[in-house]
Design an enzyme around this catalytic site. Structure first.
Site, PDB file in Angstrom:
ATOM      1  N   HIS A 173      18.885   1.135  -4.092  1.00 47.74           N
ATOM      2  CA  HIS A 173      17.494   1.261  -3.708  1.00 47.74           C
ATOM      3  C   HIS A 173      16.783  -0.045  -3.048  1.00 47.74           C
ATOM      4  O   HIS A 173      16.307  -0.098  -1.949  1.00 47.74           O
ATOM      5  CB  HIS A 173      16.625   1.718  -4.853  1.00 47.74           C
ATOM      6  CG  HIS A 173      15.313   1.848  -4.730  1.00 47.74           C
ATOM      7  ND1 HIS A 173      14.753   2.950  -4.089  1.00 47.74           N
ATOM      8  CD2 HIS A 173      14.347   0.987  -4.847  1.00 47.74           C
ATOM      9  CE1 HIS A 173      13.492   2.985  -4.012  1.00 47.74           C
ATOM     10  NE2 HIS A 173      13.145   1.601  -4.597  1.00 47.74           N
TER      11      HIS A 173
ATOM     12  N   CYS B 227       0.842  -1.357  -0.192  1.00 49.88           N
ATOM     13  CA  CYS B 227      -0.088  -0.099   0.018  1.00 49.88           C
ATOM     14  C   CYS B 227       0.969   1.354  -0.026  1.00 49.88           C
ATOM     15  O   CYS B 227       0.397   2.168  -0.401  1.00 49.88           O
ATOM     16  CB  CYS B 227      -0.860  -0.008   1.274  1.00 49.88           C
ATOM     17  SG  CYS B 227      -0.129  -0.412   2.788  1.00 49.88           S
TER      18      CYS B 227
END
Lengths: 274, 419
Positions: B99, B50
């Protein structure tokens, strides 16, 4: 240089390095810092033990006959007990509180004359004298641990009460663990000290014919004993714990240190026990 | 071969945008298939939570690959590419590895150090792996990312302190009592907050939970639900000395527990510490309780203060975690670059071996050599080739890590006429 003195110097240096590393650990909480500190201290302890052994063999009896040896022996006891506690509790941060005390004792010992008092040798024949001395100092070692843990307790308790969460909050253990170690240290230290004092009076009787000579030192000794007796009694029978016990542990040990240094510096020309 | 990441997260896109882009787990195989069948793209993983949606892929052309992935994210969710363009980030090669390591180690999370993301990442990878959409690079990259995350968790204190009210309460209790196995908790009030905290306490091995509520029925219900024991609201004072932790969240306008009652309870329990957690507003407990020795009172603001301190501590630990990640990136990048030279090295070796083989054939055909002599020659020539190749191969591997790496590979291929 004599072997025992070389070992003693080496041990002092290692205690110094270990203490610095432990203090460093407070700011750099990395495992390797803690490990190298503990390893250094352990090595120092082994060398220190070696120094004592060599001194005992030289003198033919436990040579705790002057302030140098007394301080050195107490530092040895403190480090020894600390290492034992480390095995059981694994409180990494505790080294930063205990090793500085041992280091101060050790450095004081370092600065004092290290010769063994030959004049006193005839008195040493008493079997009870070394027993008395060893018990008193190991007892004091336990009280020293109770003192250090009490300081840790007060810091942690202050953080929890004031709700000011500092760096120490994370690294210090729970109040329960600290209180527990304080309790155990007192439970070990007190009987040792008690027997130490009893044997001391036996020695006094052998040397002087009376069990106790009411000098300043004797009064101080009894005061300290009574302080710890009250503390332990309060703990066991009146449910004293936490901050109260920590505070009294600190005061009692400071009195002990004052008595110890005071008695030796101002009154004794070296020896507390004669 | 290049690693690229294209995606959006809570840092770059508001929830209105994030909710439009998602890949539910039943659609993942289809989505992965679309990506990996795009030209130039050989491996792919999709992470969809989410707070974050990302596509990680291996592509032969960086720029083209990124554009394709951006277009895919919009197309698959049936929205115009323009609408998400400004919210998308993209990372390539070393930056992409960084990342992924940071995301897995929870340095990029909304609450730094929260471990859920690692589980979600593992799941995303497992799905791609199960459907055969990953290959040698992503397999190694993800396994590395998981081990980096583990290193970060064990070598720093990034996740060691609580960042929620209810968990912070449990942690404070541990700082007072050590372990909680022999401790009793009393809940006063049967609200949601109490229930949540109660569950945290149960997970931490509490001995017993008592529940009291003005409407006794609700206490009985909650007690049944969390396996506790209900207590009549009027009787909480009777049991006060029997409990170690008291958690209160009632709607009462007055104090429910005052300092005198606590003093009395402490005397009865021989000063064994008590911990009061007051999450009610207006407060349920007399603030003077905190002045009593061996009693610790935390109201909702106090606990929030602890949570804030913990969050700051995590940010600090994040710096230490970054160092770990940087060292791992360098290593991984090196490996990735050697991957580029590996085919060349293999071909070069094959080429020389072929020459050697031909020469050995000729030798055995012309001369009448004994098998002992022959095997000696074989050994000598093999060792010659190894020695000749040793220096150029190790240099090639070394250079692979530099900017001119490709140049060296090209030169070798041209010089030896490989391809």
């Amino acid at each position: 240089m004599e072997l025992n003195l070389a070992l003693f110097r080496f041990a002092t240096t290692l205690y110094l390095i270990g203490t610095v590393a432990y203090l460093l650990y407070l700011f750099i909480p990395k495992k390797w810092v803690y490990r190298s500190a503990s390893l250094t201290l352990l090595t120092g302890f082994i060398l220190h033990t070696g120094s004592f052994t060599s001194r005992i063999r030289m003198a033919g009896f436990p040579p705790i006959t002057n302030l140098h040896d007394a301080l050195s022996f107490m530092a040895w006891a403190v480090i020894g007990i600390y290492l034992l506690i480390l095995l059981k509790y694994k409180i990494r941060v505790s080294g930063a509180f205990i090793s500085p005390l041992a280091l101060v004792l050790m450095l004081s010992a370092y600065s004092l004359p290290k010769g063994m008092a030959p004049l006193l040798m005839p008195y040493i024949k008493s079997f009870w004298l070394p027993v008395h001395i060893i018990l008193v100092f190991i007892g004091s070692g336990f009280f020293a641990i109770a003192f250090c843990v009490a300081i840790m307790y007060l810091i942690q308790e202050h953080q929890l009460k004031s709700k000011k969460i500092g760096k120490m909050y994370y690294s210090l253990p729970s109040l329960d663990v600290l209180d527990n170690i304080n309790n155990r240290s007192l439970l070990w230290g007190f009987p040792l000290m008690t027997f130490g004092v009893i044997f001391g009076s036996v020695v006094s009787r052998q040397l002087r014919g009376s069990f106790i000579a009411w000098g300043t030192r004797e009064i101080m000794t009894v005061t300290i004993w009574v302080l710890y007796a009250i503390l332990l009694h309060g703990r066991i029978y009146s449910g004293w714990r936490g901050r109260k016990v920590a505070t009294i542990s600190i005061i009692a040990f400071i009195v002990l240190l004052i008595a110890f240094f005071g008695a030796n510096i101002f009154y004794g020309k070296g020896l507390r026990f004669h | 071969m290049n690693i690229v990441v294209v995606g959006l997260s809570h840092k770059t896109a508001p929830v209105e945008v994030r909710e439009k882009i998602s890949f539910s787990s039943d659609k993942l195989p289809e989505a992965l298939k679309t990506i990996t069948s795009t030209s130039g793209i050989s491996e792919g993983v999709i992470l969809s939570t989410c707070n974050r949606v990302e596509v990680i892929a291996i592509t032969s052309h960086i720029h083209e690959g990124i554009e394709n992935l951006k277009k895919f994210m919009a197309d698959f969710n049936n929205i115009p590419p323009k609408s998400i363009e400004n919210h998308l980030y993209s990372h390539t090669s070393e930056e992409a590895i960084r990342h992924i390591f940071r995301v897995g180690s929870s340095l990029d999370s909304m609450v730094v150090g929260e471990p859920q993301i690692l589980g979600q990442m593992k799941e995303a990878y497992q799905q791609a792996l199960d459907h055969d959409f990953t290959g040698i690079i992503l397999n190694k990259l993800y396994r590395k990312a998981f081990s980096v995350a583990k290193r970060v968790r064990t070598e720093t204190n990034i996740a060691s302190s609580a960042v929620s009210i209810s968990y912070a309460a449990v942690e404070l209790a541990k700082k007072i009592f050590g372990h909680l196995n022999d401790k009793r908790v009393m809940l006063i009030g049967a609200g949601e907050m109490c229930e949540l905290a109660a569950r945290h306490f149960i997970n931490n091995g509490i001995k017993e939970i008592l529940v009291a509520n003005r409407t006794h029925e609700r206490a009985v219900n909650l007690a049944a639900e969390i396996n506790g024991r209900s207590v009549l609201f009027e009787n909480i004072y009777l049991d006060l000395d029997e409990v170690d932790i008291i958690l209160s969240s009632t709607g009462s306008p007055n104090y429910i527990i005052n300092a005198e009652q606590v003093k009395e309870a402490l005397t009865k329990r021989r000063n064994k510490p008590m911990f009061f957690i007051d999450i009610a507003v207006p407060r349920d407990m007399d603030p003077r309780i905190n002045d009593i020795d061996n009693a610790y009172l935390y109201d909702i603001d106090d606990i929030q203060g602890v949570v804030d301190a913990n969050k700051k501590e995590r940010e600090k630990e994040a710096a230490a975690a970054s160092l770990i990640i940087e060292s791992e990136i360098t290593q991984f990048h090196k490996w990735l670059k050697t991957l580029d030279v590996t085919p060349t090295i293999v071909s070069l070796r094959e080429k020389l071996e072929q020459i050697r083989f031909c020469e050995l054939e000729k030798l055995s055909a012309i001369n009448n050599l004994s098998s002992v002599q022959m095997s000696a020659i074989e050994k000598a020539t093999a060792s010659m080739i190894n020695k000749i190749l040793h220096i150029p191969i190790s240099n090639l591997k070394k250079m692979a890590d530099t900017a001119e790496g490709d140049l060296y590979v090209d030169a070798v291929r041209k010089l030896y006429d490989i391809d």
